[in-house]
Design a protein around this motif. Structure first.
Motif, PDB file in Angstrom:
ATOM      1  N   ARG A   1       0.832  -1.200   0.000  1.00  0.00           N
ATOM      2  CA  ARG A   1       0.000   0.000   0.000  1.00  0.00           C
ATOM      3  C   ARG A   1       0.867   1.249   0.000  1.00  0.00           C
ATOM      4  NH1 ARG A   1      -5.038  -1.223  -1.587  1.00  0.00           N
ATOM      5  NH2 ARG A   1      -5.407  -3.337  -0.891  1.00  0.00           N
ATOM      6  N   ASP A   2       0.475   2.238  -0.811  1.00  0.00           N
ATOM      7  CA  ASP A   2       1.170   3.518  -0.911  1.00  0.00           C
ATOM      8  C   ASP A   2       0.438   4.526  -0.025  1.00  0.00           C
ATOM      9  OD1 ASP A   2       2.651   5.709  -1.648  1.00  0.00           O
ATOM     10  OD2 ASP A   2       1.865   5.815  -3.695  1.00  0.00           O
ATOM     11  N   TRP A   3       0.689   4.492   1.289  1.00  0.00           N
ATOM     12  CA  TRP A   3      -0.040   5.325   2.244  1.00  0.00           C
ATOM     13  C   TRP A   3       0.180   6.820   2.040  1.00  0.00           C
ATOM     14  CZ3 TRP A   3      -4.095   3.294   4.135  1.00  0.00           C
ATOM     15  CH2 TRP A   3      -4.150   1.918   4.340  1.00  0.00           C
ATOM     16  N   PRO A   4       1.361   7.292   1.607  1.00  0.00           N
ATOM     17  CA  PRO A   4       1.494   8.730   1.355  1.00  0.00           C
ATOM     18  C   PRO A   4       0.585   9.243   0.227  1.00  0.00           C
ATOM     19  CG  PRO A   4       3.655   7.754   1.648  1.00  0.00           C
ATOM     20  CD  PRO A   4       2.667   6.616   1.574  1.00  0.00           C
ATOM     21  N   SER A   5       0.165   8.359  -0.680  1.00  0.00           N
ATOM     22  CA  SER A   5      -0.725   8.752  -1.784  1.00  0.00           C
ATOM     23  C   SER A   5      -2.177   8.388  -1.510  1.00  0.00           C
ATOM     24  CB  SER A   5      -0.276   8.067  -3.080  1.00  0.00           C
ATOM     25  OG  SER A   5       1.030   8.444  -3.411  1.00  0.00           O
ATOM     26  N   ALA A   6      -2.524   8.117  -0.275  1.00  0.00           N
ATOM     27  CA  ALA A   6      -3.862   7.640   0.072  1.00  0.00           C
ATOM     28  C   ALA A   6      -4.935   8.702  -0.167  1.00  0.00           C
ATOM     29  CB  ALA A   6      -3.898   7.197   1.525  1.00  0.00           C
ATOM     30  N   GLU A   7      -6.121   8.222  -0.519  1.00  0.00           N
ATOM     31  CA  GLU A   7      -7.315   9.061  -0.691  1.00  0.00           C
ATOM     32  C   GLU A   7      -8.029   9.142   0.660  1.00  0.00           C
ATOM     33  OE1 GLU A   7     -11.188   8.643  -3.509  1.00  0.00           O
ATOM     34  OE2 GLU A   7     -10.690   6.918  -2.258  1.00  0.00           O
ATOM     35  N   ARG A   8      -8.490  10.338   1.017  1.00  0.00           N
ATOM     36  CA  ARG A   8      -9.190  10.539   2.277  1.00  0.00           C
ATOM     37  C   ARG A   8     -10.615  11.018   2.008  1.00  0.00           C
ATOM     38  NH1 ARG A   8      -4.058  10.692   3.808  1.00  0.00           N
ATOM     39  NH2 ARG A   8      -3.540  10.296   6.000  1.00  0.00           N
ATOM     40  N   VAL A   9     -11.585  10.352   2.660  1.00  0.00           N
ATOM     41  CA  VAL A   9     -12.999  10.709   2.536  1.00  0.00           C
ATOM     42  C   VAL A   9     -13.591  10.738   3.942  1.00  0.00           C
ATOM     43  CG1 VAL A   9     -15.240  10.025   1.603  1.00  0.00           C
ATOM     44  CG2 VAL A   9     -13.170   9.635   0.264  1.00  0.00           C
ATOM     45  N   VAL A  10     -14.340  11.792   4.254  1.00  0.00           N
ATOM     46  CA  VAL A  10     -14.953  11.943   5.573  1.00  0.00           C
ATOM     47  C   VAL A  10     -16.358  11.341   5.563  1.00  0.00           C
ATOM     48  CG1 VAL A  10     -15.734  13.603   7.310  1.00  0.00           C
ATOM     49  CG2 VAL A  10     -13.598  14.011   6.055  1.00  0.00           C
ATOM     50  N   PHE A  11     -16.664  10.564   6.591  1.00  0.00           N
ATOM     51  CA  PHE A  11     -18.002  10.002   6.808  1.00  0.00           C
ATOM     52  C   PHE A  11     -18.500  10.484   8.162  1.00  0.00           C
ATOM     53  CE2 PHE A  11     -16.071   7.019   3.875  1.00  0.00           C
ATOM     54  CZ  PHE A  11     -17.094   6.735   2.991  1.00  0.00           C
ATOM     55  N   SER A  12     -19.777  10.760   8.269  1.00  0.00           N
ATOM     56  CA  SER A  12     -20.340  11.190   9.547  1.00  0.00           C
ATOM     57  C   SER A  12     -21.608  10.402   9.836  1.00  0.00           C
ATOM     58  CB  SER A  12     -20.629  12.691   9.528  1.00  0.00           C
ATOM     59  OG  SER A  12     -21.528  12.997   8.502  1.00  0.00           O
ATOM     60  N   GLY A  13     -22.077  10.504  11.071  1.00  0.00           N
ATOM     61  CA  GLY A  13     -23.290   9.819  11.485  1.00  0.00           C
ATOM     62  C   GLY A  13     -23.045   8.381  11.884  1.00  0.00           C
TER      63      GLY A  13
END
Length: 117
Positions: free
Chosen positions: A26-38
């Motif tokens: 896994r290439d963690w420095p190039s990771a995609e970040r998405v916020v989830f709530s609820g």
């Protein structure tokens, strides 16, 4: 909204890469970040489950539980990480998607998470 499902987290999903030895990782420095709530994220068990390994160095592994409310599916995989409340947690095993007993779709999602210090 329920009092239980008021928390947010950031899903971290890293793409696979091949290193110079042809190993996939896994290439963690190039990771995609998405916020989830609820959602609801709480320590696992009562008291929180944890393991300690003191052979080479002090390591503490603490379990957490993530759950969505009824009717909420979640794009979360066992290869993802979760950032929540200043912690980076790994998804521990497969993500559980409970089927809706009264129709098609998902009733709710549960995932075990682990924090490694």
């Amino acid at each position: 909204m329920s009092l239980l499902f008021h928390q947010s987290f950031t899903r971290v999903r890293a793409p696979l890469m091949v290193d110079r030895y042809q190993n996939k990782k896994r290439d963690w420095p190039s990771a995609e970040r998405v916020v989830f709530s609820g959602v609801n994220i709480q320590p696992a068990g009562s008291p929180p489950q944890s393991d300690e390994d003191t052979i080479d160095r002090q390591t503490t592994v603490t379990g957490w539980e993530l759950q969505t409310p009824e009717g909420m599916d979640l794009d979360l995989l066992e290869t993802d990480r979760v950032e929540h409340d200043g912690m980076t947690l790994e998804v521990d095993g497969k993500v559980g998607r409970w089927p809706d007993p009264f129709g098609p779709g998902v009733h709710h999602v549960e995932a075990r998470l682990k924090e490694i210090d």
